[in-house]
Design an enzyme around this catalytic site. Structure first.
Site, PDB file in Angstrom:
ATOM      1  N   GLU A   1      -4.812   9.014 -12.053  1.00 49.63           N
ATOM      2  CA  GLU A   1      -3.522   9.651 -12.339  1.00 49.63           C
ATOM      3  C   GLU A   1      -2.736   9.597 -11.048  1.00 49.63           C
ATOM      4  O   GLU A   1      -3.036  10.334 -10.101  1.00 49.63           O
ATOM      5  CB  GLU A   1      -3.732  11.123 -12.744  1.00 49.63           C
TER       6      GLU A   1
ATOM      7  N   CYS B   1       4.086  15.801 -10.230  1.00 57.32           N
ATOM      8  CA  CYS B   1       4.001  14.371 -10.530  1.00 57.32           C
ATOM      9  C   CYS B   1       4.924  13.989 -11.678  1.00 57.32           C
ATOM     10  O   CYS B   1       5.313  12.837 -11.807  1.00 57.32           O
ATOM     11  CB  CYS B   1       2.561  13.987 -10.860  1.00 57.32           C
TER      12      CYS B   1
HETATM   13  P1  NAP Z   1      -3.387  11.782  -1.870  1.00 59.03           P
HETATM   14  O1  NAP Z   1      -3.064  11.812  -0.438  1.00 59.03           O
HETATM   15  O2  NAP Z   1      -3.511  10.480  -2.548  1.00 59.03           O
HETATM   16  O3  NAP Z   1      -4.765  12.613  -2.016  1.00 59.03           O
HETATM   17  C1  NAP Z   1      -5.295  12.929  -3.268  1.00 59.03           C
HETATM   18  C2  NAP Z   1      -6.753  13.315  -3.139  1.00 59.03           C
HETATM   19  O4  NAP Z   1      -7.485  12.170  -2.710  1.00 59.03           O
HETATM   20  C3  NAP Z   1      -7.022  14.396  -2.104  1.00 59.03           C
HETATM   21  O5  NAP Z   1      -8.031  15.244  -2.583  1.00 59.03           O
HETATM   22  C4  NAP Z   1      -7.512  13.597  -0.907  1.00 59.03           C
HETATM   23  O6  NAP Z   1      -8.358  14.342  -0.066  1.00 59.03           O
HETATM   24  C5  NAP Z   1      -8.293  12.516  -1.599  1.00 59.03           C
HETATM   25  N1  NAP Z   1      -8.525  11.309  -0.829  1.00 59.03           N
HETATM   26  C6  NAP Z   1      -7.673  10.686   0.014  1.00 59.03           C
HETATM   27  N2  NAP Z   1      -8.253   9.571   0.512  1.00 59.03           N
HETATM   28  C7  NAP Z   1      -9.490   9.494  -0.030  1.00 59.03           C
HETATM   29  C8  NAP Z   1     -10.586   8.587   0.100  1.00 59.03           C
HETATM   30  N3  NAP Z   1     -10.501   7.507   0.874  1.00 59.03           N
HETATM   31  N4  NAP Z   1     -11.715   8.830  -0.588  1.00 59.03           N
HETATM   32  C9  NAP Z   1     -11.824   9.905  -1.389  1.00 59.03           C
HETATM   33  N5  NAP Z   1     -10.815  10.824  -1.553  1.00 59.03           N
HETATM   34  C10 NAP Z   1      -9.663  10.608  -0.880  1.00 59.03           C
HETATM   35  O7  NAP Z   1      -2.329  12.603  -2.709  1.00 59.03           O
HETATM   36  P2  NAP Z   1      -1.754  14.066  -2.411  1.00 59.03           P
HETATM   37  O8  NAP Z   1      -0.820  13.961  -1.257  1.00 59.03           O
HETATM   38  O9  NAP Z   1      -2.837  15.076  -2.378  1.00 59.03           O
HETATM   39  O10 NAP Z   1      -0.950  14.350  -3.765  1.00 59.03           O
HETATM   40  C11 NAP Z   1       0.379  13.974  -3.966  1.00 59.03           C
HETATM   41  C12 NAP Z   1       0.469  12.746  -4.831  1.00 59.03           C
HETATM   42  O11 NAP Z   1      -0.268  12.931  -6.023  1.00 59.03           O
HETATM   43  C13 NAP Z   1       1.879  12.442  -5.277  1.00 59.03           C
HETATM   44  O12 NAP Z   1       2.121  11.072  -5.101  1.00 59.03           O
HETATM   45  C14 NAP Z   1       1.912  12.818  -6.753  1.00 59.03           C
HETATM   46  O13 NAP Z   1       2.835  12.102  -7.520  1.00 59.03           O
HETATM   47  C15 NAP Z   1       0.517  12.541  -7.151  1.00 59.03           C
HETATM   48  N6  NAP Z   1       0.122  13.377  -8.297  1.00 59.03           N
HETATM   49  C16 NAP Z   1      -0.127  12.767  -9.490  1.00 59.03           C
HETATM   50  C17 NAP Z   1      -0.479  13.541 -10.600  1.00 59.03           C
HETATM   51  C18 NAP Z   1      -0.778  12.928 -11.920  1.00 59.03           C
HETATM   52  O14 NAP Z   1      -1.325  13.622 -12.768  1.00 59.03           O
HETATM   53  N7  NAP Z   1      -0.466  11.674 -12.175  1.00 59.03           N
HETATM   54  C19 NAP Z   1      -0.584  14.930 -10.477  1.00 59.03           C
HETATM   55  C20 NAP Z   1      -0.334  15.497  -9.236  1.00 59.03           C
HETATM   56  C21 NAP Z   1       0.022  14.711  -8.147  1.00 59.03           C
HETATM   57  P3  NAP Z   1      -7.801  15.103   1.239  1.00 59.03           P
HETATM   58  O15 NAP Z   1      -6.765  16.066   0.786  1.00 59.03           O
HETATM   59  O16 NAP Z   1      -9.022  15.748   1.766  1.00 59.03           O
HETATM   60  O17 NAP Z   1      -7.246  14.009   2.121  1.00 59.03           O
END
Ligand code: NAP
Length: 513
Positions: free
Chosen positions: A256, A295
């Site tokens: 997602e 999102c």
């Molecule tokens: P993110 O930076 O991609 O991180 C998401 C999750 O992935 C966090 O728990 C992060 O952990 C983890 N993560 C990052 N790198 C990883 C790796 N190499 N291996 C395993 N886990 C890893 O996103 P965010 O900044 O938290 O969230 C914002 C984004 O999410 C926005 O772009 C938004 O549009 C999107 N979003 C989408 C939805 C949907 O349902 N489609 C819903 C909500 C948000 P850490 O925090 O520990 O780095």
């Protein structure tokens, strides 16, 4: 300062290093640290599969549903405390905190409700049986059985409660143990909910574990019966999709990711139509609810060129009434962004967009001395086709008006430049226009939300994700699908076609006959 411990291998465990520092985004005051350093991820995965899996599956669908209902209630009893934690660590106003916390308990309750109508036992019939042979003696029946691995849930920072609740509702009901990993910057809320889950003892030991901090090498230990459900940016999603171990073992991966959600105003919508008022209300809400960190929030506002000035002025007036400030104050309508990184990214995004758009309100001027604040920012594109609007997600209280001709074909072409979205909202009383736009954008979207005067007073906002409808979208939105009622269980169940003697199949799995 608190130390957020992970619940793994049956106990609460602190990392061996300080790890990340979580702060109050309104004051920049440090609140807690979170680290998973030193945790043996291979053992965590093994614990879920071997200790949690068998007793969880043995409960059967209906008993798991009853326990989900009790879990929803147990979390709801702590509602006030949870709302305060959300405000402190994620900078949410009370209304925004409710959106997240009630979304979590509401989704757990919805799955409890649907689960109670499932068959007893641990096998679900999938559709009716079919005669396969010359006579009906040789029969086929599709069945669904829980996978015997672990469901790893990696969540984004913006919905720490709902994201964990919606994923674990589906996995636990299906019969798969879970490892929850919330986004680190706002993990306090998920961590407190995890404490409630563990203390409730509603689910067998091993069926619920939580990591506070980085995922470490967790994904290196996943196997063919496991499932990864990820929510976050498309950049991280792409990285995880290509993770060598997940690829090698064909681990089921649901992504997602982000989406440049469109709202399209039809040329027929008169200024005094209910639909027009709803359009303005929804766009202003999406821009400011959760400080635009949703999102599903509208990023691209398509408006017929001859209505742009009117729409811009109406939205500027509405956004001007938004009080930006201390999220704990009841007068505040919009709090800060959730982290310093977010502030940096949003400012950079606004800066980038202003090369191709005029700022109608907001922009990058500082709002308060302390805290990660940014003003609601509405821009008007010079050229609706400029790449940046269809490529970059500015994950904050920002959206851009994109002028278009009002023609359905042009709306379809421009909306689809987003490369695949979670939701698009259409506002029109013209059925032919609506049908044409819907048909053109449907293959590129997980959800299309349509307002007309017929439903204006009954709609729920397009940015709200409901457990009854699927959530996810193709292309840049990740290609995944969650929720959608009992469809949400599918990633956690193996579909198997059983072929054999009809009498035996129908006796063993009577509801499938
Ligand atoms: P993110 O930076 O991609 O991180 C998401 C999750 O992935 C966090 O728990 C992060 O952990 C983890 N993560 C990052 N790198 C990883 C790796 N190499 N291996 C395993 N886990 C890893 O996103 P965010 O900044 O938290 O969230 C914002 C984004 O999410 C926005 O772009 C938004 O549009 C999107 N979003 C989408 C939805 C949907 O349902 N489609 C819903 C909500 C948000 P850490 O925090 O520990 O780095």
């Amino acid at each position: 300062m608190k130390t957020l411990e992970s619940y793994v291998l049956g106990s609460w465990t602190a990392g061996t290093t300080a790890g990340a520092t979580l702060v109050n985004p309104a004051t920049e005051e440090p609140l807690a640290t979170a680290s998973t350093a030193g945790i043996d991820m291979a053992a965590v995965v093994h614990h879920a599969r071997e200790v949690g899996g068998p007793p969880l599956r043995a409960l059967g669908f209906r008993e798991r549903a009853r326990r989900l209902k009790a879990l929803s209630k147990a979390i709801h009893e702590h509602r006030e405390e949870l709302l305060d934690i959300s405000t402190a660590n994620a900078g949410t106003t009370r209304g925004d905190a409710k959106f997240d916390v009630d979304g979590c308990t509401g989704t757990l309750a919805a799955y409890a409700h649907w689960g109670e109508s499932l068959e007893e036992g641990d096998v679900l019939a999938d559709g009716p049986g079919e005669q396969l042979g010359r006579t009906s003696r040789f029969w086929g029946q599709h069945l669904l059985v829980p996978k015997e691995g672990v469901a790893v849930h990696i969540n984004a920072f913006n919905f720490p409660a709902w994201n964990m609740g919606e994923k674990m509702a589906c996995a636990l009901l299906a019969g798969m143990p879970v490892i929850e990993k919330p986004g680190t910057p706002t993990a306090m809320l998920a961590w407190r909910i995890a404490q409630i889950v563990v203390a409730s003892e509603l689910f067998p030991e091993g069926s619920f574990q939580v990591l506070a901090g980085s995922a470490g090498d967790l994904l290196d230990h996943m196997g063919a019966q496991d499932c990864l459900a990820f929510t976050g940016s498309s950049k991280t999603g792409a990285k995880l999709r290509g993770h060598p171990n997940l690829v090698r073992n064909n681990v089921h991966v649901n992504i997602e990711a982000d989406s440049l959600n469109a709202a399209v105003l039809g040329a027929d919508v008169a200024v005094d139509a209910e639909t027009f008022g709803l359009f303005l209300e929804n766009v202003a809400r999406d821009m400011t609810q959760k400080t635009g960190q949703k999102c599903t929030a509208v990023r691209r506002i398509f408006v017929p060129a001859d209505r742009v000035t009117e729409v811009r002025d109406e939205l500027v007036a509405r956004l001007g009434r938004i009080q930006v400030g201390d999220p704990a104050s009841r007068e505040t309508n919009m709090g800060p962004l959730a982290s310093e990184q977010q502030l940096h990214d949003v400012r950079a995004g606004i800066e980038r967009f202003t090369r191709d758009a005029a700022v109608a309100t907001g922009g990058n001027a500082p709002v308060h001395d302390k805290g990660y604040y940014v003003a609601p920012t509405l821009m008007v594109a010079n050229d609706a086709e400029a790449d940046c609007f269809h490529e970059f997600e500015v994950f904050g209280p920002c959206a851009t008006i994109l002028p278009y001709s009002g023609e359905a074909a042009e709306a379809v072409r421009l909306v689809n430049l987003g490369g695949g979205g979670l939701v698009a909202s259409l506002y029109s009383n013209d059925r032919d226009w609506t049908n044409a736009v819907f048909r053109g954008i449907a293959p590129w979207h997980g959800r299309v939300w349509v307002a007309s005067d017929r439903v204006a007073e009954q709609t729920l906002p397009p940015g709200t994700v409901l457990p009854a409808s699927i959530h996810g979208g193709p292309g840049r939105a990740g290609g995944g699908a969650e929720l959608g009622g009992l469809r949400g269980l599918e990633p956690y169940l193996q579909r198997v076609a059983l072929q054999g003697f009809q009498g035996w199949i129908e006796k063993s799995f009577p509801s499938g006959a």
